[in-house]
Design a protein around this motif. Structure first.
Motif, PDB file in Angstrom:
ATOM      1  N   MET A  65       0.825  -1.197   0.000  1.00 11.22           N
ATOM      2  CA  MET A  65       0.000   0.000   0.000  1.00 11.22           C
ATOM      3  C   MET A  65       0.869   1.261   0.000  1.00 11.22           C
ATOM      4  O   MET A  65       0.608   2.224  -0.722  1.00 11.22           O
ATOM      5  N   LEU A  66       1.937   1.253   0.794  1.00 14.39           N
ATOM      6  CA  LEU A  66       2.854   2.382   0.815  1.00 14.39           C
ATOM      7  C   LEU A  66       3.460   2.614  -0.563  1.00 14.39           C
ATOM      8  O   LEU A  66       3.574   3.740  -1.040  1.00 14.39           O
ATOM      9  N   ASP A  67       3.826   1.495  -1.203  1.00 18.39           N
ATOM     10  CA  ASP A  67       4.476   1.588  -2.507  1.00 18.39           C
ATOM     11  C   ASP A  67       3.538   2.144  -3.569  1.00 18.39           C
ATOM     12  O   ASP A  67       3.978   2.675  -4.588  1.00 18.39           O
ATOM     13  N   SER A  68       2.237   2.048  -3.355  1.00 20.35           N
ATOM     14  CA  SER A  68       1.274   2.520  -4.356  1.00 20.35           C
ATOM     15  C   SER A  68       1.009   4.019  -4.248  1.00 20.35           C
ATOM     16  O   SER A  68       0.357   4.589  -5.116  1.00 20.35           O
ATOM     17  N   ILE A  69       1.530   4.673  -3.204  1.00 18.76           N
ATOM     18  CA  ILE A  69       1.321   6.106  -3.042  1.00 18.76           C
ATOM     19  C   ILE A  69       2.175   6.848  -4.058  1.00 18.76           C
ATOM     20  O   ILE A  69       3.400   6.663  -4.098  1.00 18.76           O
ATOM     21  N   PRO A  70       1.589   7.676  -4.906  1.00 18.06           N
ATOM     22  CA  PRO A  70       2.362   8.378  -5.941  1.00 18.06           C
ATOM     23  C   PRO A  70       3.472   9.243  -5.338  1.00 18.06           C
ATOM     24  O   PRO A  70       3.248   9.981  -4.389  1.00 18.06           O
ATOM     25  N   GLY A  71       4.672   9.114  -5.896  1.00 19.38           N
ATOM     26  CA  GLY A  71       5.790   9.941  -5.473  1.00 19.38           C
ATOM     27  C   GLY A  71       6.533   9.452  -4.253  1.00 19.38           C
ATOM     28  O   GLY A  71       7.543  10.036  -3.859  1.00 19.38           O
ATOM     29  N   LEU A  72       6.058   8.371  -3.619  1.00 19.46           N
ATOM     30  CA  LEU A  72       6.703   7.871  -2.406  1.00 19.46           C
ATOM     31  C   LEU A  72       7.791   6.865  -2.765  1.00 19.46           C
ATOM     32  O   LEU A  72       7.526   5.881  -3.450  1.00 19.46           O
ATOM     33  N   GLU A  73       9.000   7.120  -2.300  1.00 15.29           N
ATOM     34  CA  GLU A  73      10.109   6.196  -2.540  1.00 15.29           C
ATOM     35  C   GLU A  73      10.154   5.163  -1.426  1.00 15.29           C
ATOM     36  O   GLU A  73      10.406   5.488  -0.270  1.00 15.29           O
ATOM     37  N   VAL A  74       9.911   3.902  -1.782  1.00 14.00           N
ATOM     38  CA  VAL A  74       9.961   2.839  -0.784  1.00 14.00           C
ATOM     39  C   VAL A  74      11.288   2.089  -0.853  1.00 14.00           C
ATOM     40  O   VAL A  74      11.675   1.418   0.085  1.00 14.00           O
ATOM     41  N   ARG A  75      11.986   2.203  -1.962  1.00 15.50           N
ATOM     42  CA  ARG A  75      13.278   1.518  -2.100  1.00 15.50           C
ATOM     43  C   ARG A  75      14.169   1.844  -0.920  1.00 15.50           C
ATOM     44  O   ARG A  75      14.258   2.992  -0.473  1.00 15.50           O
ATOM     45  N   GLY A  76      14.827   0.823  -0.419  1.00 14.52           N
ATOM     46  CA  GLY A  76      15.716   1.005   0.710  1.00 14.52           C
ATOM     47  C   GLY A  76      17.163   0.924   0.305  1.00 14.52           C
ATOM     48  O   GLY A  76      17.656   1.730  -0.477  1.00 14.52           O
TER      49      GLY A  76
END
Length: 517
Positions: free
Chosen positions: A50-61
């Protein structure tokens, strides 16, 4: 931690995506079984998705950004952006405090303080610039690169120390902004509220990640520089440029040395995060120009604001209103410098306070990545969550230490330089002595059978720290060698660097001979 080390079933591939970064997501390995691909996701995995689907949010670590996932081209604009980003990061009001310490704490005159600050900043910035070049060539975060010189397990000590750095900077940044806002309001807004107001924009941008970070830093320097030119016009007439240094002989030499190395410690603190912001850059990006633009951006940003801090401190003794304001807080002093401008001056002070987040955002971003580097399970927690944790930690610490800004800044900043310069020395020797002709296999950053064991690096690190301890000059401790120079001089930084550089090569040769890697 590499992508191949992550349990896709557990995290739903959330940590391997790069939404909002301008690069395509990492593709699933063909060898992943179909059963895993369609296995039910845990609640945690669904939340990550769900976090990854937020536009513009970088989830890559901290997984490596492969060459085919980088920005497609290297242009002149790429290098200009590097300079702008680092200039914006360092041209912030919190760094004015470092300028103030030259005349105020070390009793240096205007010219002495300017010269020590100039050359100390260049030295520290050059170290950060060298480390930054590893970002584009490796596609890895800075302290993942540290595994190649320090070893997999010893590098975690660097990770821990860097978290302390970034949290410390967060404390200082929030405190400076909070004190300015408190002073502007006529002390009606509490410092606590000011600290929280300062932390909010930092949390938003650091949480969304690299795309928002670069966009913000590209423009935030403009209002800051405009305000600083106004500051020069308002406060400049009260700068005492003819002030001379107190003390003489060995005492004066010791004060000059201490301030030189203190100003070097500031930019040195960026070295353990310097490559973090370039891991998406094209692999063909020039290391030389990356290092040059980073060094230049840090140097120019810090010198502009720190020179103004030196001027501000030089005028305290001759300007009663400044002296009275400084007795209250550093924020009050900065605000008082705008007093001739009336309400417009207060507006300028507020803008300067809010722009401090430009310095705080990259540290928060880097600290979140550092938490992921401690182990496999911590890496599975999305970076945005760690950003939130970091902001909460330093906001609480800033509130608790709100009456001790100068003491916090001085003690924590000096400690930064000691360990960072040791690590930089080891990294330099590892690359140019032991990896000449062999290079690095950037795909094996988690392969403990490929990476050095790190015994030589760990031993050199300890030897360097021993040098720092006997040569440091701090409010809480003065080493026996430091006492020999006048009333005391902080020689911990050059001694720790040189001792580590001397012992590392023979120890590394011995390590390779006995262990084989």
């Amino acid at each position: 931690m590499d992508a191949k080390d992550i349990d896709e079933k557990t995290v739903g591939l959330a940590v391997n995506t790069s939404s909002g970064t301008g690069v395509p997501p990492i593709q699933e390995e063909a060898s992943v079984p179909l059963a895993v691909e369609h296995a039910p996701q845990s609640a945690f995995a669904r939340w990550c998705s769900m976090l990854d689907s937020i536009p513009g949010l970088e989830v890559r670590g901290i997984d490596r950004v492969r060459e085919d996932q980088r920005h497609p081209a290297v242009t002149i604009g790429s290098y200009v952006q590097m300079f702008i980003v680092w200039f914006a990061i360092n041209c912030t009001a919190n760094n004015m405090t470092l300028g103030i310490l030259g005349p105020y704490l070390f009793g240096l005159g205007f010219t002495d303080a300017i010269l020590c600050c100039l050359f100390g900043t260049i030295f520290g910035s050059a170290c950060a610039g060298y480390i930054s070049g590893f970002g584009p060539v490796s596609g890895l975060r800075t302290l993942i690169v540290a595994r190649y010189s320090m070893g997999y397990w010893p590098s975690k000590l660097c990770v821990l120390l860097n978290i302390i750095i970034e949290v410390g900077y967060g404390v200082v940044d929030c405190l400076v902004a909070g004190l300015i806002l408190n002073a502007v309001s006529g002390y009606r807004m509490t410092v606590i509220v000011g600290i929280i107001v300062s932390a909010i924009p930092t949390w938003v941008i650091a949480t969304f990640g690299i795309k928002w970070f670069h966009a913000f830093e590209r423009y935030v320097w403009i209002p800051t520089v405009l305000i600083l030119f106004i500051f020069i016009g308002s406060a400049g007439p009260n700068f005492n440029t003819a002030s001379v240094s107190s003390g003489s002989g060995a005492t004066l030499a010791g004060n000059r040395l201490s301030y030189f190395f203190l100003t070097a410690s500031g930019p040195l603190g960026w070295a353990p995060a310097a490559a973090d912001f370039y891991s998406y850059n094209n692999a063909k990006t020039s290391r030389f120009w990356t290092a040059t633009m980073t060094t230049g951006g840090i140097t120019m940003g810090k010198l502009l604001i720190e020179f103004l801090g030196i001027g501000l401190a030089s005028g305290i003794a001759t300007t009663p209103a400044w002296s009275a304001a400084f007795d209250h807080s550093t924020g009050a002093l900065i605000t008082e410098a705008f007093a001739p401008l009336g309400q417009f001056g207060k507006f300028c002070a507020v803008v300067l306070a809010l722009c401090v987040s430009a310095n705080n955002i990259p540290g928060t971003y880097a600290a979140a990545l550092n938490f992921q580097m401690f182990g496999r399970w911590l890496a599975q927690v999305p970076r945005p969550i760690w950003s939130t944790v970091v902001v909460i930690i330093y906001t609480v610490c800033a509130i608790a230490g709100r009456a001790q800004l100068l003491s916090i800044f001085l003690n924590f900043l000096s400690l930064i330089g000691y360990w960072v310069v040791i690590w930089v020395a080891i990294t330099l020797e590892d690359e140019f002595i032991f990896r000449r002709g062999k290079g690095f296999d950037w795909n094996r950053s988690s392969d403990t059978k490929y990476l050095p064991v790190g015994l030589a690096a760990a031993a050199s690190f300890l030897v360097g720290w021993a040098g720092a301890i006997v040569c440091m000059y701090q409010t809480y401790y003065t080493g026996p060698i430091a006492k020999m120079v006048g009333a005391g001089a902080d020689l911990g930084l050059p001694v720790s660097m040189s001792w580590a550089a001397i012992v590392y090569p023979p120890l590394r040769v011995l390590e390779i001979k006995i262990i084989g890697r």
